[in-house]
Write an enzyme that holds these catalytic residues in place. Structure first.
Site, PDB file in Angstrom:
ATOM      1  N   ARG A 148      23.055  38.956  48.494  1.00 11.07           N
ATOM      2  CA  ARG A 148      24.025  39.982  48.889  1.00 11.07           C
ATOM      3  C   ARG A 148      24.585  39.744  50.291  1.00 11.07           C
ATOM      4  O   ARG A 148      25.672  40.228  50.634  1.00 11.07           O
ATOM      5  CB  ARG A 148      23.415  41.382  48.807  1.00 11.07           C
ATOM      6  CG  ARG A 148      24.487  42.468  48.818  1.00 11.07           C
ATOM      7  CD  ARG A 148      23.934  43.870  49.020  1.00 11.07           C
ATOM      8  NE  ARG A 148      23.667  44.127  50.407  1.00 11.07           N
ATOM      9  CZ  ARG A 148      22.507  44.554  50.898  1.00 11.07           C
ATOM     10  NH1 ARG A 148      21.485  44.760  50.107  1.00 11.07           N
ATOM     11  NH2 ARG A 148      22.358  44.764  52.192  1.00 11.07           N
ATOM     12  N   TYR A 175      51.293  43.792  44.700  1.00 15.05           N
ATOM     13  CA  TYR A 175      50.550  44.085  43.472  1.00 15.05           C
ATOM     14  C   TYR A 175      50.235  45.585  43.430  1.00 15.05           C
ATOM     15  O   TYR A 175      49.830  46.174  44.439  1.00 15.05           O
ATOM     16  CB  TYR A 175      49.280  43.235  43.493  1.00 15.05           C
ATOM     17  CG  TYR A 175      48.235  43.612  42.486  1.00 15.05           C
ATOM     18  CD1 TYR A 175      48.523  43.649  41.118  1.00 15.05           C
ATOM     19  CD2 TYR A 175      46.940  43.920  42.891  1.00 15.05           C
ATOM     20  CE1 TYR A 175      47.549  43.987  40.198  1.00 15.05           C
ATOM     21  CE2 TYR A 175      45.956  44.252  41.967  1.00 15.05           C
ATOM     22  CZ  TYR A 175      46.269  44.295  40.627  1.00 15.05           C
ATOM     23  OH  TYR A 175      45.313  44.630  39.718  1.00 15.05           O
ATOM     24  N   ASP A 224      48.606  37.865  51.130  1.00  8.25           N
ATOM     25  CA  ASP A 224      48.041  37.613  49.800  1.00  8.25           C
ATOM     26  C   ASP A 224      48.903  36.535  49.150  1.00  8.25           C
ATOM     27  O   ASP A 224      50.077  36.771  48.827  1.00  8.25           O
ATOM     28  CB  ASP A 224      48.052  38.906  48.968  1.00  8.25           C
ATOM     29  CG  ASP A 224      47.500  38.711  47.549  1.00  8.25           C
ATOM     30  OD1 ASP A 224      47.485  37.567  47.061  1.00  8.25           O
ATOM     31  OD2 ASP A 224      47.111  39.720  46.935  1.00  8.25           O
ATOM     32  N   LYS A 272      42.515  34.065  39.588  1.00  7.83           N
ATOM     33  CA  LYS A 272      43.744  33.490  39.067  1.00  7.83           C
ATOM     34  C   LYS A 272      43.709  31.956  39.192  1.00  7.83           C
ATOM     35  O   LYS A 272      42.859  31.326  38.607  1.00  7.83           O
ATOM     36  CB  LYS A 272      44.932  34.127  39.803  1.00  7.83           C
ATOM     37  CG  LYS A 272      44.848  35.667  39.881  1.00  7.83           C
ATOM     38  CD  LYS A 272      44.839  36.307  38.515  1.00  7.83           C
ATOM     39  CE  LYS A 272      44.979  37.808  38.461  1.00  7.83           C
ATOM     40  NZ  LYS A 272      44.151  38.666  39.247  1.00  7.83           N
TER      41      LYS A 272
HETATM   42  C1  LIG Z   1      48.707  39.271  43.839  1.00  8.51           C
HETATM   43  C2  LIG Z   1      47.382  39.841  43.449  1.00  8.51           C
HETATM   44  N1  LIG Z   1      46.487  40.163  44.400  1.00  8.51           N
HETATM   45  C3  LIG Z   1      45.283  40.680  44.090  1.00  8.51           C
HETATM   46  C4  LIG Z   1      44.915  40.933  42.784  1.00  8.51           C
HETATM   47  C5  LIG Z   1      43.570  41.521  42.482  1.00  8.51           C
HETATM   48  O1  LIG Z   1      42.709  40.511  42.008  1.00  8.51           O
HETATM   49  P1  LIG Z   1      41.405  40.794  41.123  1.00  8.51           P
HETATM   50  O2  LIG Z   1      41.853  41.226  39.768  1.00  8.51           O
HETATM   51  O3  LIG Z   1      40.686  39.474  41.154  1.00  8.51           O
HETATM   52  O4  LIG Z   1      40.621  41.865  41.825  1.00  8.51           O
HETATM   53  C6  LIG Z   1      45.808  40.602  41.763  1.00  8.51           C
HETATM   54  C7  LIG Z   1      45.450  40.869  40.349  1.00  8.51           C
HETATM   55  O5  LIG Z   1      46.264  40.786  39.458  1.00  8.51           O
HETATM   56  C8  LIG Z   1      47.079  40.051  42.102  1.00  8.51           C
HETATM   57  O6  LIG Z   1      47.982  39.733  41.163  1.00  8.51           O
END
Ligand SMILES: Cc1ncc(COP(=O)(O)O)c(C=O)c1O
Length: 382
Positions: free
Chosen positions: A48, A102, A174, A199
């Site tokens: 952890r 997102y 991001d 992803k």
């Molecule tokens: C651009 C983006 N950031 C963050 C996330 C969140 O990722 P996770 O589903 O691995 O928590 C996503 C999920 O679709 C995403 O498309």
């Protein structure tokens, strides 16, 4: 030794000669806890805490790919986003966030950050002056997503990084859609880069994970918070993520080629009213994308001429391409933001962002482009 190339780093991290009799593949250290010497004051190993060797190695590899000082792998992309922000913001602080993000991230800001005393103001990132205009004395950070989900808008980070630098804000980016193969935000002035490793980084749709990279102090703070809030990554998931990352460079090259082939085909199809793909000259950010990205990616947005009924009919008729949320895997996936990534923000929220109902988000996998296109074509057919 000069910095090894990106694909070499994806395979080995920062390579060094393996000792004799070493496994070529790093073993999974699937242990929650570790022995330690009696009377020792040294930090104990406990999974952890993020110091499990398998988990640590994948965080280090991510840092090597992003060109960052340090990195950490955590239990999801959302964990990465939450922890990275909590590491730079305190109650009373103000965050400037791009409006093009997102839906889950937007919900995190709306539903949770307010509760923590962190105010968020949304900026239209194509209006560069707004970053300065909407700043407050309490502003501490800027957050953007590029290319964004699901419109594939590509931001020119340079001018945003300039504002952040001038004012001493942390710039968090991001870059999930790009992966470090197509875009490395730190090279463009970002302080912190966040990825949903679920992803492209993992790439096989079998792991939920997230990564954060930045300077050593930032990653120490993310690690401290992760230990308390509990989003450590499981070693088996870390091992799978590392395995996926070894082929990142070649996979993303194929995603890029397939994205372009599908976008070009779609832009000629009479049943498709609009195609969103930064590699097309018709995309509003094509110039920025061509100048700053190393590849245009595998994500394509499609607006069918017949709206929602046509979209639903199309989705029901697909055979090879699966209707599922998520993206960036070897298999092609398709979904509608209205009932997945941008469901929570409602129809009005989506309309304000320019995401009409019936918008289809296609993650082009690494199958043969001709087969993906043939499946899309038959699903559109009469
Ligand atoms: C651009 C983006 N950031 C963050 C996330 C969140 O990722 P996770 O589903 O691995 O928590 C996503 C999920 O679709 C995403 O498309």
């Amino acid at each position: 030794m000069t910095q090894p190339g990106l694909s070499t780093r994806a395979v080995h991290g920062l390579p060094g000669r393996l000792p004799d009799w070493a496994p070529v593949v790093p073993p999974i250290v699937q242990s929650a806890t570790f022995t330690f010497p009696v009377g020792s004051d040294e930090e104990v190993l406990y999974t952890r805490y993020g110091n499990n060797p398998t988990v640590k190695a994948v965080g280090d590899k991510y840092a090597a790919l992003e060109g960052a000082e340090a990195g950490i792998a955590v239990s999801s992309g959302m964990a990465a986003t939450a922890l990275a922000h909590l590491a730079v913001l305190r109650p009373g602080d103000h965050l400037l966030a791009s409006r093009w993000i997102y839906g889950g991230t937007e919900r995190l800001f709306q539903d949770e950050f307010g509760r923590l005393g962190i105010e968020v103001t949304y900026v239209d990132p194509d209006q560069v002056r707004q970053w300065r205009k909407l700043a407050r004395a309490s502003t501490r950070a800027i957050f953007v997503e590029t290319p964004n989900n699901p419109l594939t808008r590509v931001l020119d980070l340079g001018p945003i990084a300039q504002v952040a630098k001038e004012r001493g804000y942390a710039l968090l980016v991001d870059a999930t859609f790009a992966s470090p193969v197509n875009f490395r935000p730190i090279e463009h002035g970002a302080d912190v880069v966040i990825s949903s490793a679920t992803k492209y980084l993992n790439g096989h749709s079998d792991v939920i994970a997230g990564c954060v990279a930045g300077d050593v102090t930032l990653i120490e703070e993310v690690t401290r918070l992760m230990r308390l809030w509990g989003q450590a990554l499981d070693p088996h998931a870390a091992w799978l993520l590392d395995r996926g990352m070894r082929t990142l460079d070649v996979r993303v090259a194929r995603h890029n080629a397939n994205g372009m082939a599908v976008a070009e085909w779609a832009s000629r199809h009479p049943a498709i009213a609009r195609v969103h793909y930064p590699g097309l000259e018709t995309h509003p950010d094509h110039e920025v994308a061509a100048r700053t990205l190393d590849g245009f990616g595998g994500m394509v947005g499609l607006e069918l001429a017949g709206g929602v009924p046509a979209a639903e009919r199309f989705l029901r008729r697909l055979r090879l391409v699966s209707h599922a949320p998520s993206l960036g895997g070897v298999e092609s996936l398709v979904s509608e933001p209205r009932n997945t990534s941008h469901k929570a923000i409602g129809a009005e929220g989506r309309a304000a962002l320019g995401i009409p109902d019936g918008f289809i988000r296609l993650s082009c996998g690494i199958e043969d482009a001709g087969d993906i296109i043939a499946d899309l074509e038959q699903a559109l057919g009469g």
